[in-house]
Design an enzyme around this catalytic site. Structure first.
Site, PDB file in Angstrom:
ATOM      1  N   GLU A 162       0.823  -1.254   0.104  1.00 38.35           N
ATOM      2  CA  GLU A 162       0.191   0.039   0.009  1.00 38.35           C
ATOM      3  C   GLU A 162       1.032   1.292   0.058  1.00 38.35           C
ATOM      4  O   GLU A 162       0.685   2.366   0.739  1.00 38.35           O
ATOM      5  CB  GLU A 162      -0.981   0.004   1.105  1.00 38.35           C
ATOM      6  CG  GLU A 162      -1.962  -1.220   1.143  1.00 38.35           C
ATOM      7  CD  GLU A 162      -2.655  -1.489   2.293  1.00 38.35           C
ATOM      8  OE1 GLU A 162      -2.860  -0.375   3.303  1.00 38.35           O
ATOM      9  OE2 GLU A 162      -3.399  -2.413   2.664  1.00 38.35           O
ATOM     10  N   GLU A 267      -5.881 -10.847  -1.390  1.00 40.99           N
ATOM     11  CA  GLU A 267      -6.787 -10.534   0.023  1.00 40.99           C
ATOM     12  C   GLU A 267      -8.378 -10.670  -0.399  1.00 40.99           C
ATOM     13  O   GLU A 267      -8.954  -9.795   0.028  1.00 40.99           O
ATOM     14  CB  GLU A 267      -6.376  -9.223   0.753  1.00 40.99           C
ATOM     15  CG  GLU A 267      -4.719  -9.198   0.909  1.00 40.99           C
ATOM     16  CD  GLU A 267      -4.378  -7.852   1.692  1.00 40.99           C
ATOM     17  OE1 GLU A 267      -5.547  -7.273   2.323  1.00 40.99           O
ATOM     18  OE2 GLU A 267      -3.228  -7.820   1.697  1.00 40.99           O
TER      19      GLU A 267
HETATM   20  O1  G3I Z   1      -4.468  -9.431  18.934  1.00 43.50           O
HETATM   21  C1  G3I Z   1      -4.898  -8.290  19.406  1.00 43.50           C
HETATM   22  C2  G3I Z   1      -5.804  -8.498  20.646  1.00 43.50           C
HETATM   23  O2  G3I Z   1      -4.621  -9.254  21.577  1.00 43.50           O
HETATM   24  C3  G3I Z   1      -6.205  -7.449  21.164  1.00 43.50           C
HETATM   25  O3  G3I Z   1      -6.983  -7.558  22.247  1.00 43.50           O
HETATM   26  C4  G3I Z   1      -7.162  -6.531  19.982  1.00 43.50           C
HETATM   27  C5  G3I Z   1      -7.788  -5.355  20.653  1.00 43.50           C
HETATM   28  O4  G3I Z   1      -8.065  -4.483  19.594  1.00 43.50           O
HETATM   29  O5  G3I Z   1      -6.619  -6.434  18.940  1.00 43.50           O
HETATM   30  C6  G3I Z   1      -5.795  -7.776  18.283  1.00 43.50           C
HETATM   31  O6  G3I Z   1      -4.939  -7.143  17.305  1.00 43.50           O
HETATM   32  C7  G3I Z   1      -6.036  -6.826  16.053  1.00 43.50           C
HETATM   33  C8  G3I Z   1      -5.480  -7.893  15.007  1.00 43.50           C
HETATM   34  O7  G3I Z   1      -6.144  -7.273  13.545  1.00 43.50           O
HETATM   35  C9  G3I Z   1      -5.890  -9.376  15.339  1.00 43.50           C
HETATM   36  O8  G3I Z   1      -7.311  -9.665  15.172  1.00 43.50           O
HETATM   37  C10 G3I Z   1      -5.681  -5.472  15.711  1.00 43.50           C
HETATM   38  O9  G3I Z   1      -6.152  -4.456  17.029  1.00 43.50           O
HETATM   39  C11 G3I Z   1      -6.289  -5.249  14.658  1.00 43.50           C
HETATM   40  O10 G3I Z   1      -5.645  -3.698  13.954  1.00 43.50           O
HETATM   41  C12 G3I Z   1      -5.713  -6.029  13.462  1.00 43.50           C
HETATM   42  O11 G3I Z   1      -6.647  -5.645  12.033  1.00 43.50           O
HETATM   43  C13 G3I Z   1      -5.561  -6.070  11.142  1.00 43.50           C
HETATM   44  C14 G3I Z   1      -5.672  -5.261  10.119  1.00 43.50           C
HETATM   45  O12 G3I Z   1      -4.900  -5.594   8.760  1.00 43.50           O
HETATM   46  C15 G3I Z   1      -4.384  -4.017  10.820  1.00 43.50           C
HETATM   47  O13 G3I Z   1      -3.303  -4.780  10.642  1.00 43.50           O
HETATM   48  C16 G3I Z   1      -6.709  -7.315  10.354  1.00 43.50           C
HETATM   49  O14 G3I Z   1      -6.880  -8.405  11.482  1.00 43.50           O
HETATM   50  C17 G3I Z   1      -6.057  -7.845   9.013  1.00 43.50           C
HETATM   51  O15 G3I Z   1      -7.178  -8.728   8.452  1.00 43.50           O
HETATM   52  C18 G3I Z   1      -5.880  -6.571   8.335  1.00 43.50           C
HETATM   53  O16 G3I Z   1      -5.187  -6.943   6.993  1.00 43.50           O
HETATM   54  C19 G3I Z   1      -5.181  -6.016   6.192  1.00 43.50           C
HETATM   55  C20 G3I Z   1      -3.945  -6.510   5.422  1.00 43.50           C
HETATM   56  O17 G3I Z   1      -2.838  -6.532   6.213  1.00 43.50           O
HETATM   57  C21 G3I Z   1      -3.392  -5.399   4.362  1.00 43.50           C
HETATM   58  N1  G3I Z   1      -4.606  -5.007   3.410  1.00 43.50           N
HETATM   59  C22 G3I Z   1      -5.867  -4.711   4.260  1.00 43.50           C
HETATM   60  C23 G3I Z   1      -6.274  -5.710   5.347  1.00 43.50           C
HETATM   61  C24 G3I Z   1      -7.609  -5.637   5.714  1.00 43.50           C
HETATM   62  O18 G3I Z   1      -7.508  -4.409   6.454  1.00 43.50           O
END
Ligand code: G3I
Length: 378
Positions: A162, A267
Site C-alpha cells: 500500500e 486478499e
Molecule cells: O491481537 C490483538 C488482541 O490481543 C487485542 O486484544 C485486540 C484489541 O483490539 O487487537 C488484536 O489485534 C488486532 C488484530 O487485527 C488481530 O485481530 C488489531 O487490533 C487489528 O488492528 C488487526 O487488524 C488487522 C488489520 O490488517 C491491521 O493490521 C486485520 O486483522 C487484518 O485482516 C488486516 O489486514 C489488512 C492487510 O494486512 C493489508 N490490506 C488490508 C487488510 C484488511 O485491512
C-alpha cells in the site's frame, strides 16, 4: 463437471487432528484447490486462532480446501519486531511450520507498510526522526532478519504494501518522507539478498481504479528498469457486490500481464453490507460510527443477497480463470464469515458475510458458484 459431482470426504487424518464435527465441516463436494489445480493456487489468510490450532473448524476447512496460506497479522512489523532489537517469532514460526507440514505455498505479509509498524522504527533515542541512512539501516536489518529466518520456507513475500495514494502518487508515509522514493527499491533489494529464491510482490488495494493502477504500472516499470526482481503485483480485491466490475478486473490483470509480471489476488473478500464510505477503500485507519442502517443483516443474510454474492464470486473467478496464464494465486482474506476483518471495519460490530464459508463453517452458495466456475474454463 465430474469434479463437482464427486463427493470428497477428507482424510481420516482430519478426524484425528480436529475431531468429528470439524472433519464433517470439511466435507464438501470437490475442493477449491483441486477445482483450480493447474490454473492457480487457492488460499486463505490465517490469524492466531487458526495458526495455534484453537479453531479446529477453520483449520479443517483450510486443509481440505486450500493449498496456500497468508498470515493475516503474524508477520507484520509490530508483531515480529515490537521493540528495538527484540524479535518475537513464536506465532510466525508456527504459521510457517503449519504451511510446511501441509505442503502449502507459504506467503509472507508484509515487510514494509505504513500501518502496524511501531513508532520507534522512525525515531532515535531522543525521539527525533531518523536520518535516511539510519532508517535504511533499520529496514535492512529487519528484512534480513525476518526474510533470512524463513529463507526457503516462505515462498513469496509482500515486500511493500500500500505505498500508493488513490491518485497514483506515492503515499506520504514516514518511509517516503525520511528515505525518499527509493525506499521501495531498497526494500526489494534487501529481500532479494536475504532470499534470492523468494517471489517478491508489490501489494495494494484499488488498483482497478485507473489513476492508482497507472501509479502501480509506473512503479513496476521503474523497478524493472533498475533490474529489481519484482515477480508479481498483488491485487488485494477487498471488493463489494458491484465494484470492481468484471471488465475493470480483467483490464487490471491484463495491464500487469503486459509488463511481464504475475498477478496474485492477495486478499479477496466481498463486502455485502451498505458502504460506510463514499469510495471503495481498504484503508485500515478509516473508522465510521455505528449506525443500524449500516448493519442490516444481523439475523441472517436474505437469500436474494446470498445469490447475488454467489453470482459475484462466479463472475470474479471467471475473470481470474480467463487470465490464468497471469494469475498465480487467489487468496481469501480469512476463512469463515465470522473471522472476517469486515465485521469490524470500518464500523465495529457489524455482521458481514464476505467469504465462501458461513459462521458454522458450512460452504455457502458462493462456494458452489466458485466450484462451478472452474468447470467453465475458457
Ligand atoms: O491481537 C490483538 C488482541 O490481543 C487485542 O486484544 C485486540 C484489541 O483490539 O487487537 C488484536 O489485534 C488486532 C488484530 O487485527 C488481530 O485481530 C488489531 O487490533 C487489528 O488492528 C488487526 O487488524 C488487522 C488489520 O490488517 C491491521 O493490521 C486485520 O486483522 C487484518 O485482516 C488486516 O489486514 C489488512 C492487510 O494486512 C493489508 N490490506 C488490508 C487488510 C484488511 O485491512
Amino acid at each position: 463437471m465430474f469434479r463437482n459431482l464427486c463427493f470428497r470426504v477428507q482424510s481420516i487424518a482430519l478426524l484425528g487432528a480436529f475431531g468429528l464435527s470439524a472433519a464433517l465441516a470439511a466435507q464438501t463436494p470437490g475442493s477449491l484447490k483441486d477445482a483450480y489445480k493447474g490454473d492457480f493456487l487457492v488460499g486463505a489468510a490465517l490469524d492466531a486462532a487458526q495458526i495455534e490450532g484453537k479453531d479446529a473448524r477453520a483449520d479443517a476447512i483450510v486443509l481440505a480446501q486450500f493449498n496456500t496460506i497468508s498470515p493475516a497479522n503474524a508477520l507484520k512489523w509490530a508483531r515480529v519486531h515490537p521493540k528495538p532489537g527484540k524479535y518475537r517469532f513464536k506465532l510466525a514460526d508456527r504459521y510457517v511450520a503449519f504451511g510446511r507440514e501441509h505442503h502449502m505455498f507459504v506467503v509472507g505479509h508484509n515487510l514494509v507498510w505504513h500501518n502496524q509498524v511501531p513508532g520507534w522504527v522512525f525515531r532515535d533515542d531522543k525521539g527525533q526522526l531518523l536520518t535516511r541512512d539510519a532508517l535504511l539501516q533499520r529496514l535492512k536489518e529487519h528484512i534480513q532478519t525476518v526474510v533470512g529466518r524463513y529463507k526457503g520456507q516462505i515462498q513469496s513475500w509482500d515486500v511493500v504494501n500500500e505505498a500508493l495514494d488513490e491518485d497514483g502518487s506515492l503515499r506520504q508515509s514516514l518511509w517516503l518522507k525520511i528515505i525518499g522514493p527509493d525506499y521501495i527499491e531498497k526494500a526489494f533489494e534487501y529481500a532479494h539478498e536475504a532470499d534470492p529464491q523468494a517471489q517478491l510482490t508489490y501489494n495494494d488495494y484499488n488498483l482497478e481504479k485507473p489513476a492508482k493502477r497507472e501509479g502501480a504500472i509506473r512503479l513496476v516499470k521503474k523497478l524493472q528498469a533498475e533490474g529489481i526482481p519484482i515477480a508479481s503485483v498483488g491485487l488485494q480485491n477487498h471488493d463489494s457486490l458491484t465494484w470492481p466490475s468484471a471488465a475493470e478486473e480483467d483490464a487490471t490483470i491484463k495491464a500487469f500481464a503486459a509488463l511481464g509480471v504475475k498477478v496474485v489476488v492477495s486478499e479477496l473478500d466481498v463486502n455485502v453490507l451498505p458502504n460506510a464510505n463514499q469510495q471503495p477503500t481498504a484503508d485500515v485507519s478509516l473508522r465510521v460510527g455505528r449506525n443500524k442502517a449500516l448493519n442490516p443483516y444481523r439475523k441472517g443474510l436474505p437469500d436474494s443477497v446470498q445469490q447475488q454474492l454467489a453470482r459475484r464470486y462466479a463472475d470474479l473467478f471467471r475473470v481470474f480463470l480467463a487470465n490464468r496464464a497471469t494469475v498465480a494465486r487467489v487468496t481469501f482474506w480469512d476463512v469463515t464469515d465470522g473471522d472476517s476483518w469486515l465485521n469490524n471495519w470500518p464500523v465495529k460490530g457489524r455482521t458481514n458475510y464476505p467469504l465462501l464459508f458461513d459462521r458454522q463453517g458450512k460452504p455457502k452458495p458462493a462456494y458452489d458458484a466458485v466450484l462451478a466456475a472452474a468447470d467453465r474454463k475458457p
